[in-house]
Design an enzyme around this catalytic site. Structure first.
Site, PDB file in Angstrom:
ATOM      1  N   ASP A  73      76.514 141.453  48.891  1.00 46.81           N
ATOM      2  CA  ASP A  73      76.280 140.171  48.441  1.00 46.81           C
ATOM      3  C   ASP A  73      77.995 139.608  48.027  1.00 46.81           C
ATOM      4  O   ASP A  73      77.936 140.280  46.741  1.00 46.81           O
ATOM      5  CB  ASP A  73      75.172 139.747  47.883  1.00 46.81           C
ATOM      6  CG  ASP A  73      75.121 138.388  47.496  1.00 46.81           C
ATOM      7  OD1 ASP A  73      74.571 137.370  48.490  1.00 46.81           O
ATOM      8  OD2 ASP A  73      75.628 137.771  46.373  1.00 46.81           O
ATOM      9  N   TYR A  99      83.592 134.297  44.274  1.00 51.72           N
ATOM     10  CA  TYR A  99      83.743 135.453  43.399  1.00 51.72           C
ATOM     11  C   TYR A  99      85.251 135.980  43.625  1.00 51.72           C
ATOM     12  O   TYR A  99      85.448 136.746  42.802  1.00 51.72           O
ATOM     13  CB  TYR A  99      82.720 136.555  43.938  1.00 51.72           C
ATOM     14  CG  TYR A  99      81.541 136.265  43.796  1.00 51.72           C
ATOM     15  CD1 TYR A  99      80.828 135.171  43.313  1.00 51.72           C
ATOM     16  CD2 TYR A  99      80.487 137.091  44.468  1.00 51.72           C
ATOM     17  CE1 TYR A  99      79.583 134.873  43.286  1.00 51.72           C
ATOM     18  CE2 TYR A  99      78.939 137.004  44.429  1.00 51.72           C
ATOM     19  CZ  TYR A  99      78.603 135.780  43.858  1.00 51.72           C
ATOM     20  OH  TYR A  99      77.415 135.600  43.808  1.00 51.72           O
ATOM     21  N   LYS A 110      79.042 133.374  50.837  1.00 52.93           N
ATOM     22  CA  LYS A 110      78.564 132.125  50.592  1.00 52.93           C
ATOM     23  C   LYS A 110      79.994 131.017  50.432  1.00 52.93           C
ATOM     24  O   LYS A 110      81.041 131.433  50.048  1.00 52.93           O
ATOM     25  CB  LYS A 110      78.144 131.777  49.267  1.00 52.93           C
ATOM     26  CG  LYS A 110      76.981 132.960  48.798  1.00 52.93           C
ATOM     27  CD  LYS A 110      76.565 132.933  47.495  1.00 52.93           C
ATOM     28  CE  LYS A 110      75.673 133.934  47.196  1.00 52.93           C
ATOM     29  NZ  LYS A 110      76.626 135.203  46.614  1.00 52.93           N
ATOM     30  N   HIS A 155      76.403 127.666  48.822  1.00 55.42           N
ATOM     31  CA  HIS A 155      76.538 128.434  47.331  1.00 55.42           C
ATOM     32  C   HIS A 155      75.687 127.317  46.436  1.00 55.42           C
ATOM     33  O   HIS A 155      74.855 128.015  45.538  1.00 55.42           O
ATOM     34  CB  HIS A 155      77.835 128.583  46.631  1.00 55.42           C
ATOM     35  CG  HIS A 155      77.910 129.708  45.755  1.00 55.42           C
ATOM     36  ND1 HIS A 155      78.910 130.623  45.578  1.00 55.42           N
ATOM     37  CD2 HIS A 155      76.995 129.956  44.811  1.00 55.42           C
ATOM     38  CE1 HIS A 155      78.660 131.399  44.680  1.00 55.42           C
ATOM     39  NE2 HIS A 155      77.472 131.082  44.060  1.00 55.42           N
TER      40      HIS A 155
END
Ligand code: A2P
Length: 294
Positions: free
Chosen positions: A57, A62, A87, A120
């Site tokens: 994931d 990120y 996401k 997200h």
């Protein structure tokens, strides 16, 4: 296959959860938030794979999509042996923007498709007076990606019940997954019930309360009685509530521990003891209150 993993352990057969479109989603995946160094990602991915993990994931926010692609290449694990979940970030809301963002992520991840693509955060009322229309438009773009075959499943993260109810009014396809913070002390009972009644698979981010709940006294007591660790108790509790989990660890040995939750079951009394724990840590971000994420 180049395997930099030094941690040894028994591989676990991680059970799947079937999404309402037939895609089998592993009930435990590896969360990669805050893990950005390619070498560490490569070691973790290799260890995770050896331990039985098949779902990775990540998220555009990120900042590790390129590093993850490098890590995957260096481990040599074939793409079709893994599920990749990604996401779209809040700066790419709307029908066109979400489709462009997905294509960018695919390029960074060096893959032709994603197994799961998620919004997200919902647009919230504090920042977006038109939040409902904006979420509906972003969702329309997600549906287009799904119809085009670029993503095998679509879903959302951090959506509360009213965000989902609003989306339902215009959606052609309901979200298949809702990923949200869920752990002992943050049971999210109503949201969980709503998701399950609408065939939306709940998936826990921070299933260990960001590590902060693992010293909670009652949790440690149950873990000691069961000869398991507090982390395993949290993950098993989520499993028995029908929630998929994404425990995050930068420690290869803990990957094994966090996957090893299929050889025992908590009793109804133990589940109840955990249900009754007070809030004792986690991130606690509320989609309606957060104003710093755009
Ligand atoms: P570390 O990376 O040092 O293992 P969450 O998944 O709820 O976000 O929690 C992540 C936090 O929990 C991280 O700080 C991680 O630290 C810690 N953690 C993950 N697995 C375990 C475990 N099995 N035992 C103790 N701490 C853990």
């Amino acid at each position: 296959m180049n395997r930099p993993c030094k941690a040894q352990g028994e591989a676990v057969r991680i059970e799947d959860m079937l999404l309402s479109n037939g895609v089998a989603l592993p009930s435990i995946g590896l969360g990669t938030w805050q893990i950005t160094k390619p070498e560490l990602l490569a070691e973790l991915v290799a260890c995770a794979y050896d331990a039985g993990y098949r779902l990775l994931d990540t998220a555009a926010a990120y900042g590790n999509e390129i590093a993850l692609a490098k890590a995957l290449r260096s481990t040599g694990i074939p793409r079709d042996k893994l599920l990749l979940s990604d996401k779209v970030w809040n700066t790419s809301r709307g029908y066109q923007a979400v489709q462009e963002a997905c294509r960018k992520s695919l390029k960074k991840l060096k893959t032709d498709f994603l197994d799961l693509y998620l919004i997200h955060w919902p647009a919230g009322s504090k920042l977006h007076p038109d939040w409902a229309e904006l979420n509906a438009e972003t969702w329309r773009g997600m549906e287009a990606l799904y119809q085009e075959g670029l993503v095998r499943a679509i879903g959302v993260c951090n959506f509360k019940q009213h965000h989902l109810q609003e989306l339902k009014k215009t959606a052609a396809i309901l979200p298949l997954v809702n990923q949200f913070e869920f752990h002992p002390g943050m049971n999210q009972e109503e949201l969980l019930r709503y998701c399950q009644q609408n065939q939306i698979q709940p998936q826990a981010s921070s299933p260990l309360g960001n590590g902060q709940i693992l010293a909670q006294e009652e949790l440690c007591k149950i873990a000691a009685e069961r000869k398991k660790t507090p982390a395993q108790i949290c993950l098993r509790w989520a499993r028995q509530k029908g929630v998929a989990v994404l425990p995050k660890t930068a420690n290869p040995r803990r990957l094994y521990e966090n996957a090893d939750v299929f050889d025992f079951a908590l009793s109804a009394a133990e589940m109840q003891r955990i249900d009754q724990l007070p809030y004792c840590g986690g991130l606690g971000l509320d989609a309606d209150e957060v104003t710093t994420f755009g």
